[in-house]
Design an enzyme around this catalytic site. Sequence first.
Site, short mmCIF file in Angstrom:
data_model
loop_
_atom_site.label_atom_id
_atom_site.label_comp_id
_atom_site.label_asym_id
_atom_site.label_seq_id
_atom_site.Cartn_x
_atom_site.Cartn_y
_atom_site.Cartn_z
CB CYS A 22 -0.99 -0.21 1.14
SG CYS A 22 -2.10 1.35 1.26
CG LEU A 23 4.26 3.55 -2.10
CD1 LEU A 23 4.83 4.47 -0.62
CD2 LEU A 23 5.53 3.25 -2.64
#
Length: 185
Positions: free
Chosen positions: A112-113
């Site tokens: 999750c970036l």
Amino acid sequence: MIKLFSVKEKQKKEAAAANGLSKAVKQSAGELRLQKDISELNLGKGVSLTFPEGKDKLLTFEITIRPDEGTYKSGAFTFSFNISTSYPHDAPKVKCKTKVYHPNIDLEGNVCLNILREDWKPVLSINSVIYGLQFLFLDPNPEDPLNKEAAEMLQSNPRQFEHSVQMAIMRGSSIGTSYFPPCRG
């Protein structure tokens, strides 16, 4: 003024001569951009790059990050990068190959970036993604988690979170219902 087409034609001829081919394989715009990005990489201390399928397969490579500070200090975390030929218009597909207890990395290795999702722009580069991954290890974000259990522990008991992560990195341990093998760098 540089004649761009003559430079590209010369590169094709040189590539053909180096490979013993009469015609060079035409590279996509994405491959050309990726070559540029890789040549300009600024890999800092604790970051390494490998090409498991060989250096001629630029669209698939791995980055290993070894944080030297923070909760994940002493660990080694490997990420696979798969780049589409439409790069940089499409973000790289990045997966964490190391099983890690992290709020922003789930147990399947999804990351999750924001710059790998909604905030990706063609002006960003592989270097930008590497910096983003390094930052995740320095400052995990429990506000946007993929691993909700890790995020909850980080928010409710930061000391326990840090202890659990270090135990997993150094010796391997179970956290909740999942076992995390050691990943010392």
